[in-house]
Design a protein around this motif. Structure first.
Motif, short mmCIF file in Angstrom:
data_model
loop_
_atom_site.label_atom_id
_atom_site.label_comp_id
_atom_site.label_asym_id
_atom_site.label_seq_id
_atom_site.Cartn_x
_atom_site.Cartn_y
_atom_site.Cartn_z
N PRO A 29 0.82 -1.22 0.00
CA PRO A 29 0.00 0.00 0.00
C PRO A 29 0.85 1.27 0.00
O PRO A 29 1.09 1.88 1.05
CB PRO A 29 -0.81 -0.14 1.29
CG PRO A 29 0.13 -0.85 2.23
CD PRO A 29 0.91 -1.80 1.34
N GLY A 30 1.36 1.65 -1.15
CA GLY A 30 2.16 2.87 -1.24
C GLY A 30 1.33 4.10 -0.96
O GLY A 30 0.11 4.10 -1.13
N THR A 31 1.96 5.18 -0.54
CA THR A 31 1.21 6.41 -0.23
C THR A 31 0.59 7.01 -1.49
O THR A 31 -0.36 7.77 -1.39
CB THR A 31 2.11 7.45 0.46
OG1 THR A 31 3.30 7.62 -0.30
CG2 THR A 31 2.46 7.03 1.86
N ASN A 32 1.10 6.68 -2.67
CA ASN A 32 0.51 7.15 -3.93
C ASN A 32 -0.28 6.06 -4.64
O ASN A 32 -0.54 6.15 -5.84
CB ASN A 32 1.60 7.68 -4.87
CG ASN A 32 2.20 8.96 -4.36
OD1 ASN A 32 1.50 9.81 -3.80
ND2 ASN A 32 3.50 9.12 -4.51
N GLY A 33 -0.64 5.00 -3.91
CA GLY A 33 -1.41 3.91 -4.49
C GLY A 33 -0.70 2.58 -4.33
O GLY A 33 0.50 2.51 -4.07
N ARG A 34 -1.46 1.50 -4.50
CA ARG A 34 -0.91 0.16 -4.36
C ARG A 34 0.05 -0.14 -5.51
O ARG A 34 -0.15 0.32 -6.62
CB ARG A 34 -2.04 -0.88 -4.35
CG ARG A 34 -2.93 -0.76 -3.10
CD ARG A 34 -3.85 -1.93 -2.95
NE ARG A 34 -3.16 -3.17 -2.70
CZ ARG A 34 -2.65 -3.56 -1.53
NH1 ARG A 34 -2.75 -2.78 -0.48
NH2 ARG A 34 -2.04 -4.72 -1.40
N PHE A 35 1.08 -0.92 -5.22
CA PHE A 35 1.99 -1.36 -6.28
C PHE A 35 2.48 -2.77 -5.98
O PHE A 35 2.48 -3.22 -4.84
CB PHE A 35 3.15 -0.38 -6.48
CG PHE A 35 4.09 -0.25 -5.30
CD1 PHE A 35 5.25 -0.99 -5.24
CD2 PHE A 35 3.80 0.64 -4.28
CE1 PHE A 35 6.13 -0.86 -4.17
CE2 PHE A 35 4.67 0.78 -3.20
CZ PHE A 35 5.83 0.03 -3.15
N GLN A 36 2.87 -3.44 -7.05
CA GLN A 36 3.28 -4.84 -6.98
C GLN A 36 4.77 -4.96 -7.27
O GLN A 36 5.30 -4.26 -8.14
CB GLN A 36 2.48 -5.61 -8.02
CG GLN A 36 2.50 -7.10 -7.88
CD GLN A 36 1.59 -7.74 -8.89
OE1 GLN A 36 1.91 -7.80 -10.06
NE2 GLN A 36 0.44 -8.21 -8.44
N VAL A 37 5.43 -5.84 -6.55
CA VAL A 37 6.84 -6.12 -6.77
C VAL A 37 6.97 -7.58 -7.19
O VAL A 37 6.49 -8.48 -6.49
CB VAL A 37 7.68 -5.86 -5.50
CG1 VAL A 37 9.14 -6.23 -5.73
CG2 VAL A 37 7.55 -4.41 -5.06
N LEU A 38 7.60 -7.80 -8.35
CA LEU A 38 7.86 -9.13 -8.89
C LEU A 38 9.37 -9.34 -8.92
O LEU A 38 10.14 -8.38 -8.78
CB LEU A 38 7.28 -9.24 -10.29
CG LEU A 38 5.75 -9.11 -10.38
CD1 LEU A 38 5.32 -8.96 -11.84
CD2 LEU A 38 5.07 -10.30 -9.74
N PRO A 39 9.84 -10.57 -9.12
CA PRO A 39 11.28 -10.79 -9.21
C PRO A 39 11.93 -9.88 -10.26
O PRO A 39 11.32 -9.56 -11.29
CB PRO A 39 11.38 -12.27 -9.63
CG PRO A 39 10.15 -12.88 -9.04
CD PRO A 39 9.08 -11.82 -9.20
N ASP A 40 13.15 -9.45 -9.97
CA ASP A 40 13.95 -8.57 -10.82
C ASP A 40 13.37 -7.17 -10.96
O ASP A 40 13.65 -6.46 -11.92
CB ASP A 40 14.18 -9.20 -12.21
CG ASP A 40 14.93 -10.51 -12.11
OD1 ASP A 40 15.84 -10.62 -11.26
OD2 ASP A 40 14.61 -11.45 -12.87
#
Length: 86
Positions: A29-40
């Motif tokens: 839950p980033g302060t500027n919206g949700r974001f996803q982290v994938l490998p690399d």
């Protein structure tokens, strides 16, 4: 064929380690919206707002609730420094 890349994830509060292990994906839950982290994923540092940290490993999903915090992503390692749990 090379092995599947994974992400080393740590979710830490001042009181304790909430999670430590390898995952396939983490959504934050980033302060500027949700974001996803994938490998690399590219390296980054971001502030976090209150919400759910979603982790997926071997097609199983788990969540942790946090109040706020920061995240660092670098070299397939994600460290979440959460101020507190909800």
């Amino acid at each position: 064929m090379p092995g599947k890349h994974r992400i080393s994830l740590e979710v830490i509060t001042p009181e304790k380690v909430l999670f430590k292990g390898d995952v396939d994906m983490v959504e934050l839950p980033g302060t500027n919206g949700r974001f996803q982290v994938l490998p690399d994923h590219a390296s980054l540092v971001s502030s976090l707002s209150a919400g759910e940290v979603l982790m997926e490993s071997d097609k199983k999903k788990n969540t942790l609730s946090i109040q706020d915090g920061f995240v660092e992503v670098k070299d397939n390692k994600v460290v979440v420094l959460a101020g507190s749990m909800q």
